[in-house]
Design a protein around this motif. Sequence first.
Motif, short mmCIF file in Angstrom:
data_model
loop_
_atom_site.label_atom_id
_atom_site.label_comp_id
_atom_site.label_asym_id
_atom_site.label_seq_id
_atom_site.Cartn_x
_atom_site.Cartn_y
_atom_site.Cartn_z
N ALA A 19 0.83 -1.21 0.00
CA ALA A 19 0.00 0.00 0.00
C ALA A 19 0.86 1.26 0.00
O ALA A 19 0.43 2.32 -0.44
N HIS A 64 -15.13 -3.66 8.70
CA HIS A 64 -15.68 -2.41 9.21
C HIS A 64 -15.23 -2.14 10.65
O HIS A 64 -15.60 -1.13 11.23
N GLU A 82 -7.71 4.56 11.52
CA GLU A 82 -8.15 5.23 10.29
C GLU A 82 -7.14 5.01 9.17
O GLU A 82 -7.50 4.71 8.04
N ARG A 83 -5.86 5.15 9.49
CA ARG A 83 -4.81 4.96 8.49
C ARG A 83 -4.76 3.48 8.05
O ARG A 83 -4.57 3.19 6.86
N PHE A 85 -7.24 1.43 7.90
CA PHE A 85 -8.36 1.18 6.99
C PHE A 85 -8.04 1.68 5.58
O PHE A 85 -8.56 1.16 4.61
N GLN A 86 -7.19 2.69 5.46
CA GLN A 86 -6.77 3.18 4.15
C GLN A 86 -5.77 2.23 3.50
O GLN A 86 -5.74 2.09 2.29
N LEU A 87 -4.93 1.60 4.30
CA LEU A 87 -3.83 0.79 3.79
C LEU A 87 -4.20 -0.68 3.56
O LEU A 87 -3.64 -1.32 2.67
N SER A 90 -10.61 -3.53 3.17
CA SER A 90 -11.70 -3.23 4.11
C SER A 90 -12.32 -4.51 4.66
O SER A 90 -12.94 -4.48 5.72
N ARG A 142 -9.84 -3.06 -2.43
CA ARG A 142 -10.05 -2.82 -1.01
C ARG A 142 -11.44 -3.24 -0.54
O ARG A 142 -11.80 -3.04 0.58
N SER A 143 -12.25 -3.79 -1.44
CA SER A 143 -13.59 -4.21 -1.04
C SER A 143 -13.91 -5.56 -1.66
O SER A 143 -13.14 -6.09 -2.44
#
Length: 156
Positions: A19, A64, A82-83, A85-87, A90, A142-143
């Motif tokens: 990532a 989640h 939070e970071r 979840f970006q890397l 999900s 990511r999903s």
Amino acid sequence: MRTEISTAAAFVTRLLRAAGGVGEEQLRCFRECLQEAMREHYRHHWFPLVPSKGSGYRCIRINHKMDPLIGKAAGMIGLSHERLFQLLPSELTLWVDPFEVSYRIGEDGSICVLYESPPSGRKAAKQLESRTSCKEEWRIGRSSPSKSYNMMTVSS
């Protein structure tokens, strides 16, 4: 237990590395912290004679909500949830069981085996993480993939 934990921690570390934005020293520390957290967490929940016993307890899950073991290791290197979840994907499920480590990205993704070993006294262990059929799967997104998306699986 050592090989299974090492394989799982290395996999999550590779996801973070891919990532981008996390330094190599941070990644090394993350991997070590995650391994220690997993060893402590699994200490009384590892049953080589009945590998499926305790499987739910050893399952690492991002859905989640951030898995507490990953969150703890990330906190040690200053990464917030939070970071993370970006890397990280999900939706990620990582099963760490005696003789096998496997993962699934997305709710509809295929299960890929990272490490597999027969119970003691049989053939040598196989590191499966380099097989091309699952090698690229974690890069897909990511999903959850759509139901019509064909993912490749590894079987032994």
